[in-house]
Scaffold this motif. Sequence first.
Motif, mmCIF file in Angstrom:
data_model
loop_
_atom_site.group_PDB
_atom_site.id
_atom_site.type_symbol
_atom_site.label_atom_id
_atom_site.label_comp_id
_atom_site.label_asym_id
_atom_site.label_seq_id
_atom_site.Cartn_x
_atom_site.Cartn_y
_atom_site.Cartn_z
ATOM 1 N N ARG A 144 42.705 98.811 25.359
ATOM 2 C CA ARG A 144 42.573 98.621 23.911
ATOM 3 C C ARG A 144 43.878 98.111 23.300
ATOM 4 O O ARG A 144 43.874 97.323 22.354
ATOM 5 C CB ARG A 144 42.131 99.928 23.249
ATOM 6 C CG ARG A 144 40.685 100.302 23.568
ATOM 7 C CD ARG A 144 40.333 101.701 23.100
ATOM 8 N NE ARG A 144 40.381 101.820 21.657
ATOM 9 C CZ ARG A 144 39.376 101.520 20.835
ATOM 10 N NH1 ARG A 144 38.233 101.066 21.333
ATOM 11 N NH2 ARG A 144 39.497 101.662 19.527
ATOM 12 N N VAL B 50 43.870 94.393 23.935
ATOM 13 C CA VAL B 50 42.999 93.692 22.988
ATOM 14 C C VAL B 50 43.687 93.564 21.634
ATOM 15 O O VAL B 50 43.672 92.500 21.003
ATOM 16 C CB VAL B 50 41.651 94.430 22.845
ATOM 17 C CG1 VAL B 50 40.817 93.821 21.719
ATOM 18 C CG2 VAL B 50 40.878 94.373 24.159
ATOM 19 N N GLY B 51 44.308 94.653 21.176
ATOM 20 C CA GLY B 51 44.983 94.618 19.882
ATOM 21 C C GLY B 51 46.129 93.621 19.856
ATOM 22 O O GLY B 51 46.305 92.878 18.880
ATOM 23 N N THR C 2 46.689 90.963 21.930
ATOM 24 C CA THR C 2 46.330 89.569 22.192
ATOM 25 C C THR C 2 45.281 89.018 21.245
ATOM 26 O O THR C 2 45.184 87.798 21.068
ATOM 27 C CB THR C 2 45.790 89.422 23.630
ATOM 28 O OG1 THR C 2 44.646 90.277 23.799
ATOM 29 C CG2 THR C 2 46.846 89.804 24.647
ATOM 30 N N TRP C 3 44.493 89.900 20.628
ATOM 31 C CA TRP C 3 43.413 89.410 19.778
ATOM 32 C C TRP C 3 43.535 89.936 18.344
ATOM 33 O O TRP C 3 43.935 89.234 17.452
ATOM 34 C CB TRP C 3 42.055 89.800 20.385
ATOM 35 C CG TRP C 3 40.882 89.245 19.641
ATOM 36 C CD1 TRP C 3 39.979 89.934 18.889
ATOM 37 C CD2 TRP C 3 40.477 87.868 19.576
ATOM 38 N NE1 TRP C 3 39.041 89.083 18.352
ATOM 39 C CE2 TRP C 3 39.318 87.813 18.755
ATOM 40 C CE3 TRP C 3 40.981 86.694 20.125
ATOM 41 C CZ2 TRP C 3 38.670 86.609 18.478
ATOM 42 C CZ3 TRP C 3 40.323 85.495 19.852
ATOM 43 C CH2 TRP C 3 39.180 85.467 19.031
ATOM 44 N N SER C 4 43.195 91.197 18.137
ATOM 45 C CA SER C 4 43.233 91.748 16.783
ATOM 46 C C SER C 4 43.169 93.264 16.838
ATOM 47 O O SER C 4 42.504 93.836 17.712
ATOM 48 C CB SER C 4 42.053 91.215 15.957
ATOM 49 O OG SER C 4 41.976 91.870 14.704
ATOM 50 N N TRP C 5 43.849 93.914 15.886
ATOM 51 C CA TRP C 5 43.786 95.372 15.780
ATOM 52 C C TRP C 5 42.605 95.801 14.927
ATOM 53 O O TRP C 5 42.318 96.991 14.822
ATOM 54 C CB TRP C 5 45.080 95.919 15.181
ATOM 55 C CG TRP C 5 46.246 95.749 16.089
ATOM 56 C CD1 TRP C 5 47.242 94.814 16.005
ATOM 57 C CD2 TRP C 5 46.550 96.527 17.261
ATOM 58 N NE1 TRP C 5 48.131 94.957 17.035
ATOM 59 C CE2 TRP C 5 47.739 96.005 17.822
ATOM 60 C CE3 TRP C 5 45.939 97.612 17.885
ATOM 61 C CZ2 TRP C 5 48.316 96.535 18.966
ATOM 62 C CZ3 TRP C 5 46.508 98.139 19.024
ATOM 63 C CH2 TRP C 5 47.687 97.602 19.563
ATOM 64 N N ASN C 6 41.916 94.864 14.308
ATOM 65 C CA ASN C 6 40.734 95.201 13.519
ATOM 66 C C ASN C 6 39.658 95.787 14.426
ATOM 67 O O ASN C 6 39.398 95.292 15.516
ATOM 68 C CB ASN C 6 40.174 93.947 12.834
ATOM 69 C CG ASN C 6 41.137 93.395 11.806
ATOM 70 O OD1 ASN C 6 41.933 94.138 11.232
ATOM 71 N ND2 ASN C 6 41.082 92.094 11.570
ATOM 72 N N ASP D 176 53.962 96.152 17.295
ATOM 73 C CA ASP D 176 53.469 94.794 17.050
ATOM 74 C C ASP D 176 53.669 94.410 15.583
ATOM 75 O O ASP D 176 54.147 93.315 15.262
ATOM 76 C CB ASP D 176 51.994 94.722 17.429
ATOM 77 C CG ASP D 176 51.469 93.293 17.509
ATOM 78 O OD1 ASP D 176 52.294 92.345 17.561
ATOM 79 O OD2 ASP D 176 50.237 93.110 17.527
ATOM 80 N N LYS E 124 54.659 88.135 23.447
ATOM 81 C CA LYS E 124 54.038 87.693 22.198
ATOM 82 C C LYS E 124 55.095 87.381 21.146
ATOM 83 O O LYS E 124 54.976 86.411 20.392
ATOM 84 C CB LYS E 124 53.076 88.770 21.682
ATOM 85 C CG LYS E 124 52.417 88.413 20.362
ATOM 86 C CD LYS E 124 51.462 89.496 19.901
ATOM 87 C CE LYS E 124 50.824 89.139 18.565
ATOM 88 N NZ LYS E 124 49.871 90.182 18.100
ATOM 89 N N HIS F 134 50.502 99.315 18.183
ATOM 90 C CA HIS F 134 50.213 98.671 16.893
ATOM 91 C C HIS F 134 51.447 98.710 15.990
ATOM 92 O O HIS F 134 51.788 97.712 15.344
ATOM 93 C CB HIS F 134 49.042 99.401 16.232
ATOM 94 C CG HIS F 134 48.804 99.046 14.804
ATOM 95 N ND1 HIS F 134 48.656 97.753 14.358
ATOM 96 C CD2 HIS F 134 48.704 99.838 13.692
ATOM 97 C CE1 HIS F 134 48.462 97.742 13.049
ATOM 98 N NE2 HIS F 134 48.493 99.001 12.632
#
Length: 302
Positions: free
Chosen positions: A285, A288-289, A291-295, A246, A203, A243
């Motif tokens: 999880r 997902v955080g 590649t997509w979002s930590w929200n 990232d 990423k 997180h």
Amino acid sequence: MAIPRQLLGGGPRLLAFNELLVWYSGVPVMLGLGMALLDLFVLLSRKRSPRLEVRHHPIDSGGLTVVLTAYNDEDSIADAVRDFRSHPRVSEVIVVSNNSVDRTMQRAELAGATVVNEPQSGYGRCVFRCLQEALTRDSELVVLCEGDRTFRAYDIDKFLAYAPHADIVLGTRTVERLRARRTQLSTFMYYGNLFVGKLLEAKHLGRSTITDVGTTYKMCRRDALRRLMPHLSPAVNLEFNAHFLDAALSQGCDIVECPITFHARVGISKGGNVNNARALRVGLRMLVGITWSWNGMLSNGH
């Protein structure tokens, strides 16, 4: 599909289905391969740091602050505190208890630590409070670790050797001869951490090399932490280490890994290393955080 086609007596319709299956599964594979080659041979040189020389920013010879997370670690916390306090560069050890219901806080205080309780449950909230407490001190360097005796204070010397080259020095548990024979890091978790680390590396291509995304032992420069804190969400729970990395890479922090020793924990694990099934859920999880979002990675407690 070749086996059921033969069992059903073959036929042109099943053969045509096989051909379509091969074709449409091959397209995304080749597309992904082409994108990977584009990243490596065209875009990598543009994404890497524009700095031509290896970073070397010396650090002062003053003390450093160690912050330890703890949750019902009464059997290990006193030895962990004494171990880190014995290091000549450590000026203070802070233990942040995340609502421990045993004698963790009392034993940490008796061992010489500054003890703080974080009332909101969740690993991310505990780590975030650790960083907040450390930033109230004057030390240029902050060491974040756990109080379960899986790590040792003597590895601080390794961190200090790497510190001039980075904002954050990450301890990696991937070196075989530096791990005890029996630890929480199962083979599944070992390769899971490696896989997620490489995804994070992809990423932020050209920014870092990451082999252990789940390690909790790291050294951070105080000024880098100050820049990073507004971009961290304490609501992220067991995925907080991924997180953290990232967010740090997104903010341009230089991250360097260094090999550390890893030991069997004292007491019962309460985190993502309880078993492979829980580690898989945490790993998914993380994916997902990244590649997509930590929200939405809301803390569900321990």
